[in-house]
Design a protein around this motif. Structure first.
Motif, mmCIF file in Angstrom:
data_model
loop_
_atom_site.group_PDB
_atom_site.id
_atom_site.type_symbol
_atom_site.label_atom_id
_atom_site.label_comp_id
_atom_site.label_asym_id
_atom_site.label_seq_id
_atom_site.Cartn_x
_atom_site.Cartn_y
_atom_site.Cartn_z
ATOM 1 N N PHE A 1 10.531 -67.111 -5.857
ATOM 2 C CA PHE A 1 10.308 -65.597 -5.711
ATOM 3 C C PHE A 1 11.253 -64.688 -6.693
ATOM 4 N N ALA B 1 1.747 -65.128 -7.161
ATOM 5 C CA ALA B 1 2.443 -64.823 -6.202
ATOM 6 C C ALA B 1 1.883 -65.144 -4.741
ATOM 7 N N MET C 1 4.143 -65.937 -1.936
ATOM 8 C CA MET C 1 5.333 -65.158 -1.853
ATOM 9 C C MET C 1 5.204 -63.701 -0.851
ATOM 10 N N ASN D 1 8.445 -58.841 -0.879
ATOM 11 C CA ASN D 1 9.139 -59.262 -2.091
ATOM 12 C C ASN D 1 8.298 -58.650 -3.295
#
Length: 250
Positions: free
Chosen positions: A23, A54, A59, A63
């Protein structure tokens, strides 16, 4: 199968070990992509590819939003991509890509890792000629894809090598994907073709492929080189590490 296939076969065994590291590194790449092309994914192909990656890495949304904000909020600093070059012990060339908001810190850390392991940090251009800069895409193979036919279709878009990659999880479930390599400058053309033909993108980015004969070493020498590679990859400013070390025998 070409050099890119063998290179990726080795690298996929050394993917980031912890989710937090994935991440962090993805977040930096998203920040840089937004800085370069804006936060609108419609007009920013690099950001679109990173968003797909992502999602594939699961993720968290917050974030991603934080990474985008860092690119648009001047008070939060600025990441820059810097490449370091050097030699590890036993004559192995290293090319280290970083994304940093403090170059003084990063270069000091990278230099210390080389020194600690008996290597030395070099000057710009000292080893970069040993690596070809390539773009690389991974697409889902939800249905069987004729790779030879796809290669013929995509050759005019800059694709140079296409192959199937199979990953097996802890439950022995197989996930198949297609990996596409092309010249660094063909990134936009290849991504446009994939999107226009409704292929599901897993990731899109860049890699450095060694263009020289890889060097073999003894197990003892490899242990020292692995230590240097681990030190570099564990640094939060380092995004990718490439070497001219021959993969270990399986």
């Amino acid at each position: 199968m070409g050099r890119a296939f063998e290179f990726r076969k080795e690298r996929k065994m050394k993917r980031w070990g912890h989710m937090a590291r994935v991440f962090t590194k993805l977040g930096k790449e998203i920040t840089i992509a937004v800085k370069a092309g804006g936060p609108d994914v419609t007009g920013n192909p690099r950001l679109r590819a990173l968003m797909a990656e992502a999602r594939a890495e699961q993720m968290p949304k917050e974030n991603i939003e934080r990474a985008i904000k860092k690119a648009t909020d001047k008070s939060l600093g600025d990441f820059k991509e810097i490449v370091y070059e050097g030699y590890g012990p036993h004559g192995i060339a290293y090319l280290v890509e970083t994304a940093t908001d403090n170059n003084t810190r990063t270069v000091a850390n990278v230099r210390s890792y080389f020194t600690k392991c008996g290597g030395s940090l070099g000057t710009s251009g000292s080893v970069s000629f040993m690596f070809d800069h390539k773009c690389v895409f991974r697409i889902k193979e939800n249905e069987p894809i004729d790779i030879e036919e796809l290669e013929l279709e995509m050759i005019d878009y800059g694709a140079e090598e296409i192959f199937e990659e199979v990953e097996v999880d802890e439950d022995d479930n197989e996930t198949k994907s297609i990996v596409i390599y092309g010249d660094y400058t063909a990134y936009g053309q290849i991504q446009k073709y994939l999107e226009e033909n409704n292929y599901e993108l897993i990731s899109g980015g860049f890699e450095r492929i060694p263009n020289v004969d890889l060097k073999d070493v003894t197990p003892e020498q490899r242990s020292t080189l692995d230590k240097l590679t681990d030190l570099l990859e564990d640094d939060e400013d380092v995004t990718h590490v490439y070497t001219t070390l021959k993969p270990a025998e399986e």
